[in-house]
Each structure stands twice: as structure tokens, then as C-alpha cells.
Design a protein around this motif. Structure first.
Motif, PDB file in Angstrom:
ATOM      1  N   ASP A  38      51.875  41.549  42.296  1.00  0.00           N
ATOM      2  CA  ASP A  38      50.471  41.133  42.194  1.00  0.00           C
ATOM      3  C   ASP A  38      49.597  41.842  43.221  1.00  0.00           C
ATOM      4  O   ASP A  38      48.444  42.180  42.936  1.00  0.00           O
ATOM      5  CB  ASP A  38      50.355  39.617  42.370  1.00  0.00           C
ATOM      6  CG  ASP A  38      50.951  38.841  41.198  1.00  0.00           C
ATOM      7  OD1 ASP A  38      50.695  39.229  40.045  1.00  0.00           O
ATOM      8  OD2 ASP A  38      51.674  37.866  41.430  1.00  0.00           O
ATOM      9  N   LEU A  39      50.137  42.063  44.414  1.00  0.00           N
ATOM     10  CA  LEU A  39      49.367  42.748  45.450  1.00  0.00           C
ATOM     11  C   LEU A  39      49.048  44.179  45.024  1.00  0.00           C
ATOM     12  O   LEU A  39      47.926  44.665  45.240  1.00  0.00           O
ATOM     13  CB  LEU A  39      50.150  42.745  46.765  1.00  0.00           C
ATOM     14  CG  LEU A  39      49.394  43.247  48.001  1.00  0.00           C
ATOM     15  CD1 LEU A  39      48.209  42.339  48.309  1.00  0.00           C
ATOM     16  CD2 LEU A  39      50.333  43.310  49.209  1.00  0.00           C
ATOM     17  N   THR A  40      50.016  44.852  44.407  1.00  0.00           N
ATOM     18  CA  THR A  40      49.781  46.209  43.913  1.00  0.00           C
ATOM     19  C   THR A  40      48.728  46.214  42.811  1.00  0.00           C
ATOM     20  O   THR A  40      47.865  47.101  42.759  1.00  0.00           O
ATOM     21  CB  THR A  40      51.087  46.826  43.380  1.00  0.00           C
ATOM     22  OG1 THR A  40      52.068  46.809  44.415  1.00  0.00           O
ATOM     23  CG2 THR A  40      50.860  48.259  42.912  1.00  0.00           C
ATOM     24  N   TRP A  67      31.197  45.706  44.643  1.00  0.00           N
ATOM     25  CA  TRP A  67      31.507  44.696  45.646  1.00  0.00           C
ATOM     26  C   TRP A  67      32.051  43.422  45.012  1.00  0.00           C
ATOM     27  O   TRP A  67      32.919  42.752  45.599  1.00  0.00           O
ATOM     28  CB  TRP A  67      30.267  44.377  46.489  1.00  0.00           C
ATOM     29  CG  TRP A  67      30.011  45.381  47.564  1.00  0.00           C
ATOM     30  CD1 TRP A  67      28.971  46.269  47.640  1.00  0.00           C
ATOM     31  CD2 TRP A  67      30.823  45.624  48.721  1.00  0.00           C
ATOM     32  NE1 TRP A  67      29.083  47.053  48.758  1.00  0.00           N
ATOM     33  CE2 TRP A  67      30.210  46.672  49.452  1.00  0.00           C
ATOM     34  CE3 TRP A  67      32.005  45.069  49.209  1.00  0.00           C
ATOM     35  CZ2 TRP A  67      30.747  47.166  50.638  1.00  0.00           C
ATOM     36  CZ3 TRP A  67      32.534  45.557  50.403  1.00  0.00           C
ATOM     37  CH2 TRP A  67      31.909  46.589  51.101  1.00  0.00           C
ATOM     38  N   LEU A  68      31.580  43.080  43.828  1.00  0.00           N
ATOM     39  CA  LEU A  68      32.091  41.885  43.152  1.00  0.00           C
ATOM     40  C   LEU A  68      33.553  42.073  42.752  1.00  0.00           C
ATOM     41  O   LEU A  68      34.374  41.165  42.915  1.00  0.00           O
ATOM     42  CB  LEU A  68      31.234  41.559  41.928  1.00  0.00           C
ATOM     43  CG  LEU A  68      29.777  41.154  42.212  1.00  0.00           C
ATOM     44  CD1 LEU A  68      29.054  40.801  40.915  1.00  0.00           C
ATOM     45  CD2 LEU A  68      29.705  39.998  43.191  1.00  0.00           C
ATOM     46  N   VAL A  69      33.875  43.254  42.229  1.00  0.00           N
ATOM     47  CA  VAL A  69      35.279  43.540  41.891  1.00  0.00           C
ATOM     48  C   VAL A  69      36.134  43.532  43.155  1.00  0.00           C
ATOM     49  O   VAL A  69      37.227  42.961  43.182  1.00  0.00           O
ATOM     50  CB  VAL A  69      35.398  44.901  41.172  1.00  0.00           C
ATOM     51  CG1 VAL A  69      36.867  45.303  41.020  1.00  0.00           C
ATOM     52  CG2 VAL A  69      34.729  44.838  39.801  1.00  0.00           C
ATOM     53  N   ARG A  75      40.517  38.620  47.323  1.00  0.00           N
ATOM     54  CA  ARG A  75      40.817  37.188  47.388  1.00  0.00           C
ATOM     55  C   ARG A  75      42.064  36.848  46.588  1.00  0.00           C
ATOM     56  O   ARG A  75      42.994  36.202  47.098  1.00  0.00           O
ATOM     57  CB  ARG A  75      39.615  36.409  46.863  1.00  0.00           C
ATOM     58  CG  ARG A  75      39.499  34.951  47.300  1.00  0.00           C
ATOM     59  CD  ARG A  75      40.516  33.985  46.759  1.00  0.00           C
ATOM     60  NE  ARG A  75      40.604  33.947  45.320  1.00  0.00           N
ATOM     61  CZ  ARG A  75      41.374  33.095  44.669  1.00  0.00           C
ATOM     62  NH1 ARG A  75      42.118  32.214  45.328  1.00  0.00           N
ATOM     63  NH2 ARG A  75      41.460  33.135  43.344  1.00  0.00           N
ATOM     64  N   LEU A  76      42.113  37.288  45.320  1.00  0.00           N
ATOM     65  CA  LEU A  76      43.230  36.926  44.467  1.00  0.00           C
ATOM     66  C   LEU A  76      44.518  37.610  44.915  1.00  0.00           C
ATOM     67  O   LEU A  76      45.586  36.992  44.934  1.00  0.00           O
ATOM     68  CB  LEU A  76      42.932  37.282  43.011  1.00  0.00           C
ATOM     69  CG  LEU A  76      43.966  36.789  41.997  1.00  0.00           C
ATOM     70  CD1 LEU A  76      44.058  35.265  42.013  1.00  0.00           C
ATOM     71  CD2 LEU A  76      43.634  37.279  40.589  1.00  0.00           C
ATOM     72  N   PHE A  79      45.838  35.890  48.008  1.00  0.00           N
ATOM     73  CA  PHE A  79      46.285  34.539  47.665  1.00  0.00           C
ATOM     74  C   PHE A  79      47.650  34.576  46.975  1.00  0.00           C
ATOM     75  O   PHE A  79      48.565  33.822  47.342  1.00  0.00           O
ATOM     76  CB  PHE A  79      45.259  33.871  46.749  1.00  0.00           C
ATOM     77  CG  PHE A  79      45.704  32.546  46.184  1.00  0.00           C
ATOM     78  CD1 PHE A  79      45.669  31.404  46.955  1.00  0.00           C
ATOM     79  CD2 PHE A  79      46.162  32.452  44.874  1.00  0.00           C
ATOM     80  CE1 PHE A  79      46.089  30.179  46.439  1.00  0.00           C
ATOM     81  CE2 PHE A  79      46.582  31.246  44.346  1.00  0.00           C
ATOM     82  CZ  PHE A  79      46.544  30.102  45.138  1.00  0.00           C
ATOM     83  N   LEU A  80      47.797  35.449  45.989  1.00  0.00           N
ATOM     84  CA  LEU A  80      49.062  35.528  45.263  1.00  0.00           C
ATOM     85  C   LEU A  80      50.187  36.067  46.132  1.00  0.00           C
ATOM     86  O   LEU A  80      51.338  35.624  46.022  1.00  0.00           O
ATOM     87  CB  LEU A  80      48.890  36.407  44.016  1.00  0.00           C
ATOM     88  CG  LEU A  80      47.953  35.857  42.938  1.00  0.00           C
ATOM     89  CD1 LEU A  80      47.787  36.873  41.808  1.00  0.00           C
ATOM     90  CD2 LEU A  80      48.459  34.528  42.394  1.00  0.00           C
ATOM     91  N   PHE A  81      49.860  37.018  47.011  1.00  0.00           N
ATOM     92  CA  PHE A  81      50.888  37.579  47.880  1.00  0.00           C
ATOM     93  C   PHE A  81      51.398  36.533  48.877  1.00  0.00           C
ATOM     94  O   PHE A  81      52.611  36.380  49.073  1.00  0.00           O
ATOM     95  CB  PHE A  81      50.347  38.790  48.637  1.00  0.00           C
ATOM     96  CG  PHE A  81      51.346  39.431  49.551  1.00  0.00           C
ATOM     97  CD1 PHE A  81      52.447  40.105  49.048  1.00  0.00           C
ATOM     98  CD2 PHE A  81      51.186  39.368  50.932  1.00  0.00           C
ATOM     99  CE1 PHE A  81      53.382  40.703  49.891  1.00  0.00           C
ATOM    100  CE2 PHE A  81      52.116  39.949  51.778  1.00  0.00           C
ATOM    101  CZ  PHE A  81      53.208  40.613  51.261  1.00  0.00           C
ATOM    102  N   LEU A  82      50.479  35.797  49.485  1.00  0.00           N
ATOM    103  CA  LEU A  82      50.883  34.754  50.429  1.00  0.00           C
ATOM    104  C   LEU A  82      51.671  33.655  49.727  1.00  0.00           C
ATOM    105  O   LEU A  82      52.626  33.099  50.289  1.00  0.00           O
ATOM    106  CB  LEU A  82      49.645  34.165  51.116  1.00  0.00           C
ATOM    107  CG  LEU A  82      48.921  35.107  52.084  1.00  0.00           C
ATOM    108  CD1 LEU A  82      47.621  34.464  52.574  1.00  0.00           C
ATOM    109  CD2 LEU A  82      49.813  35.463  53.273  1.00  0.00           C
TER     110      LEU A  82
END
Length: 260
Positions: A38-40, A67-69, A75-76, A79-82
Motif C-alpha cells: 500500500d505504501l508503494t 496538492w489534493l492528490v 495520509r492514506l 495510515f495503511l503502512f502503520l
């Protein structure tokens, strides 16, 4: 034909997106891990969006879109990596980790997903017209903001719920989760529709067909890799729980307050 396939700027971004995934796949197969999948994907969103922006006119509209992308992906992705580092595994990859062919499929599909999802933004950055910022831009950015807030708040509420030892083995039915069984996914769908709408302020002709992007995201979430998998897992875990039966009977699957 070959010259077009190689020199077309939009298609080169597709090759970049998929190529990054293949590199990631090679490392994932070697180490037999899914922890940076997910991080990749999130990093690829940032890189491909940035490459498109670098070749654009860098207008205010294109800058805001970028900037929105970037904000969503940071953020996502984090979040998924953690989350996976805490959980130790992603059950989607239980079988895939032992099969290089399945891993290759997963990673290739992620590259295609990144490209299709970003398509309105890529077309926006390739456009040389720059009409004044208008209603459509503000509607799109407003929807992105609404979707982003829904997604962040829903994820935060669920994380806090799961981190409370008193809730071990329980399901969340409070906060946004009291009005939708998947409020984070609803937010995800809304924000990508928002980015399509804001991008479309410069579109003409076939460019409008990039509405495929939010439709594709919505299809993945509602029919393939998102809601169906989570609903099946939840039913297996709490299907005999009267409280859970009451929850699914009275709480909309996706759109808050609206049962379908």
C-alpha cells in the motif's frame, strides 16, 4: 502506431506506474512480504501526479489538484503502512506471498489502478487551456474536502475503537459507523468524484470519458476488493451475534442514512 504508444505523454505515465509496481513486486517476492504494498501504491500516486504536473502549465487549478492528490496519498499511505506494521500482516496476501505469479498480478493491477484513478488529473495537467476558476472547480474541491474528512474521521474512530482493550472482539457501531457500515469507503468515493468534477472544468470531447476514474474506484470498493470482502469477514465473525444482526439490518451499507 509504435511511435504513438511510446511517445504519448499520458501512456508513458501508465508505463511508469506499472513499472514501479514491477520493481516493488520483485522486492516483495524476494522477501515474501506485503508490508510495503500500500505504501508503494501511495508513493506511485504522488510520483505520477508530480510528473504530470511538471510538464503542465502549473496553473492555480493544476496546483490545487496536485496538492489534493498529494495530501490524500500521504495520509492514506502512512495510515495503511502503520496499520500493517502493527497488525503484522495483510490477510489479502495469505496465499499470494507463496506465489510469485499471484503477487505479479496484484502489483500489476495496482499500477493500473493508480493510472485509471489519476486519469482526470493527468488529463487536466496535459491541457493547455486555462479557463478562469469557476463553480465546477469549487464544487469538486468541496466534494474532495467532504470525502477526505469523512475518510479521515471514520478511520480515526475505528482505530481508537480497536485500540481500546475493552472493545476486543467487538464491532464498531458508533460515530460515523452508526450511519454507515463503511463510511471511510464512502468518503473515498466522494473525493475522487470531486477531483473528476474539478478536472472537468477544462475538458472537452472524449476527455469527459475519464469519469471512468471515480466509477472504477466505486466499482472496486463496492463490488470487488472492498466492501464484499469486509462484509463476508464480519458476517463470519459476528454472524451469530444478535447485536450485529440488528446493526446490519438497520445501518446502511455505504451511503450514510440511506439504506439500499
Amino acid at each position: 502506431m509504435l511511435d504513438f504508444l511510446w511517445n504519448n505523454g499520458i501512456l508513458r505515465l501508465l508505463y511508469t506506474s506499472v513499472g514501479i509496481q514491477w520493481i516493488g513486486c520483485a522486492a516483495a517476492v524476494f522477501f515474501k512480504t506485503e508490508k510495503f504494498y500500500d505504501l508503494t501504491g501511495s508513493a506511485t500516486f504522488i510520483l505520477v501526479s508530480h510528473l504530470a504536473y511538471e510538464s503542465s502549465l502549473m496553473t492555480r487549478r493544476q496546483s490545487v489538484q496536485g496538492w489534493l492528490v498529494f495530501g490524500w496519498a500521504c495520509r492514506l499511505g502512512s495510515f495503511l503502512f502503520l496499520r500493517i506494521m502493527k497488525d503484522g500482516e495483510d490477510k489479502r496476501f495469505d496465499k499470494a506471498k507463496e506465489s510469485p505469479a499471484i503477487m505479479f498480478k496484484f502489483w500489476t493491477l495496482q499500477g493500473i489502478w493508480v493510472f485509471i484513478t489519476l486519469l482526470p488529473t493527468l488529463l487536466l495537467n496535459s491541457e493547455r487551456r486555462n479557463p478562469p476558476i469557476g463553480t465546477r472547480d469549487y464544487i469538486g474541491w468541496g466534494l474532495w474536502t467532504l470525502g477526505f474528512i469523512l475518510e479521515v474521521v471514520a478511520d480515526a474512530q475505528k482505530s481508537m475503537f480497536k485500540n481500546n482493550p475493552e472493545n476486543k472482539g467487538k464491532f464498531i457501531s458508533s460515530g460515523l459507523w452508526s450511519v454507515s457500515r463503511h463510511p471511510n469507503y464512502f468518503g473515498e468515493m466522494v473525493l475522487w468524484f470531486g477531483l473528476y468534477i474539478s478536472s472537468s472544468s477544462v475538458f472537452s470531447g472524449l476527455q469527459y470519458l475519464s469519469v471512468l476514474s471515480p466509477i472504477f474506484v466505486s466499482f472496486l470498493i463496492s463490488k470487488l476488493s472492498g466492501i464484499p470482502l469486509l462484509e463476508a469477514a464480519a458476517l463470519k465473525k459476528w454472524g451469530d451475534n444478535p447485536a450485529y444482526k440488528h446493526y446490519i439490518e438497520n445501518t446502511p451499507v455505504l451511503i450514510p442514512f440511506i439504506k439500499t
